[in-house]
Design a protein around this motif. Structure first.
Motif, PDB file in Angstrom:
ATOM      1  N   PHE A 137       0.828  -1.203   0.000  1.00  0.00           N
ATOM      2  CA  PHE A 137       0.000   0.000   0.000  1.00  0.00           C
ATOM      3  C   PHE A 137       0.862   1.252   0.000  1.00  0.00           C
ATOM      4  O   PHE A 137       2.037   1.224   0.391  1.00  0.00           O
ATOM      5  CB  PHE A 137      -0.932  -0.025   1.221  1.00  0.00           C
ATOM      6  N   ASN A 138       0.280   2.350  -0.417  1.00  0.00           N
ATOM      7  CA  ASN A 138       1.039   3.598  -0.593  1.00  0.00           C
ATOM      8  C   ASN A 138       1.712   4.061   0.703  1.00  0.00           C
ATOM      9  O   ASN A 138       2.845   4.541   0.680  1.00  0.00           O
ATOM     10  CB  ASN A 138       0.111   4.698  -1.122  1.00  0.00           C
ATOM     11  N   LYS A 139       1.028   3.921   1.834  1.00  0.00           N
ATOM     12  CA  LYS A 139       1.622   4.356   3.104  1.00  0.00           C
ATOM     13  C   LYS A 139       2.873   3.555   3.427  1.00  0.00           C
ATOM     14  O   LYS A 139       3.858   4.086   3.954  1.00  0.00           O
ATOM     15  CB  LYS A 139       0.596   4.228   4.230  1.00  0.00           C
ATOM     16  N   ALA A 140       2.846   2.255   3.125  1.00  0.00           N
ATOM     17  CA  ALA A 140       4.017   1.408   3.377  1.00  0.00           C
ATOM     18  C   ALA A 140       5.176   1.805   2.475  1.00  0.00           C
ATOM     19  O   ALA A 140       6.339   1.805   2.894  1.00  0.00           O
ATOM     20  CB  ALA A 140       3.657  -0.056   3.166  1.00  0.00           C
ATOM     21  N   ILE A 141       4.863   2.131   1.223  1.00  0.00           N
ATOM     22  CA  ILE A 141       5.911   2.551   0.286  1.00  0.00           C
ATOM     23  C   ILE A 141       6.581   3.826   0.784  1.00  0.00           C
ATOM     24  O   ILE A 141       7.813   3.950   0.780  1.00  0.00           O
ATOM     25  CB  ILE A 141       5.320   2.762  -1.129  1.00  0.00           C
ATOM     26  N   LYS A 142       5.767   4.784   1.260  1.00  0.00           N
ATOM     27  CA  LYS A 142       6.318   6.039   1.788  1.00  0.00           C
ATOM     28  C   LYS A 142       7.140   5.796   3.053  1.00  0.00           C
ATOM     29  O   LYS A 142       8.188   6.402   3.253  1.00  0.00           O
ATOM     30  CB  LYS A 142       5.185   7.022   2.072  1.00  0.00           C
ATOM     31  N   ALA A 143       6.648   4.902   3.905  1.00  0.00           N
ATOM     32  CA  ALA A 143       7.349   4.633   5.166  1.00  0.00           C
ATOM     33  C   ALA A 143       8.694   3.957   4.926  1.00  0.00           C
ATOM     34  O   ALA A 143       9.693   4.273   5.586  1.00  0.00           O
ATOM     35  CB  ALA A 143       6.485   3.766   6.068  1.00  0.00           C
ATOM     36  N   LEU A 144       8.732   3.023   3.983  1.00  0.00           N
ATOM     37  CA  LEU A 144       9.966   2.305   3.698  1.00  0.00           C
ATOM     38  C   LEU A 144      10.937   3.108   2.839  1.00  0.00           C
ATOM     39  O   LEU A 144      12.156   2.959   2.957  1.00  0.00           O
ATOM     40  CB  LEU A 144       9.655   0.981   2.979  1.00  0.00           C
ATOM     41  N   GLY A 145      10.387   3.953   1.981  1.00  0.00           N
ATOM     42  CA  GLY A 145      11.213   4.626   0.980  1.00  0.00           C
ATOM     43  C   GLY A 145      11.271   3.775  -0.274  1.00  0.00           C
ATOM     44  O   GLY A 145      11.257   2.538  -0.201  1.00  0.00           O
TER      45      GLY A 145
END
Length: 218
Positions: A137-145
């Motif tokens: 999900f988009n939030k995970a992508i942002k959190a991980l980089g």
């Protein structure tokens, strides 16, 4: 309202794909409820869910080659949904085995995983899919980089290889290698295309670097 440039960008494309992904599950549930799965319905249901897990995984891996070869970047918007559905089918495959084969006896399940290599391969493939689904999900992508997310999701190649080994080992008990051979050939093409593309990109990068250095020396 402007028309989409192609069918892949049509607003109905994703809902249609969602419905198509649900069709195999709907058919399996209907067949189980109506005694249409043959003499051993539990085995048929478990194997059917496993087959669709592999098919979903192969389709997910096929998105990038199809996108590049057809010059249709919009195809990329379907990869995440296919990946999530692959995990759903894999989870249902595991649940059906744990419930219908093992009666949800977790001690027996743990013993079976340790005793039978093909069960261990299947469980390992599912365990590797778990963090991929959790970070889809988009939030995970942002959190991980972006870079770390991409490196994590390269585990899909390991999932594919281990999933294929699970399938081959399972069919080996009955000396049935015809269908696994087809799946193996498709996976070889999908991974081979990526290796060739990676090699060409590295060679082009080195050539470009050499040309740039020559230009600076000149």
């Amino acid at each position: 309202m402007p028309k989409p440039k192609n069918l892949w960008l049509h607003p109905a494309a994703k809902p249609l794909l969602f419905a198509l992904c649900l069709l195999p599950l709907a058919w399996l549930v209907w067949a189980a409820a109506n005694n249409q799965l043959g003499a051993n319905p539990a085995e048929a249901l478990i194997r059917g869910l496993g087959d669709w897990t592999l098919r979903g995984l192969w389709l997910t891996l096929a998105i990038t080659p199809l996108r590049v070869l057809s010059s249709q970047p919009a195809l990329l918007r379907f990869r995440r949904m296919l990946g999530v559905f692959t995990f759903v089918y894999g989870s249902l495959h595991l649940l059906a085995y744990a419930w219908l084969d093992m009666g949800l006896d977790f001690g027996d399940i743990a013993h079976d995983i340790a005793k039978r290599p093909f069960i261990l391969m299947g469980f390992t493939a599912w365990a590797l899919m778990l963090p991929l689904a959790a970070t889809s999900f988009n939030k995970a992508i942002k959190a991980l980089g972006g870079k770390r997310w991409q490196w994590l999701h390269k585990a899909v190649y390991a999932v594919a290889v281990i999933g294929l080994l699970h399938f081959i080992w399972m069919r080996a008990g009955k000396n049935d290698f015809a269908e696994p051979a087809v799946y193996g050939a498709i996976l070889l093409l999908l991974l081979g295309w990526r290796l060739v593309r990676h090699y060409r990109a590295r060679r082009a990068s080195r050539s470009g670097g050499a040309i740039s250095a020559s230009s600076r020396l000149a």
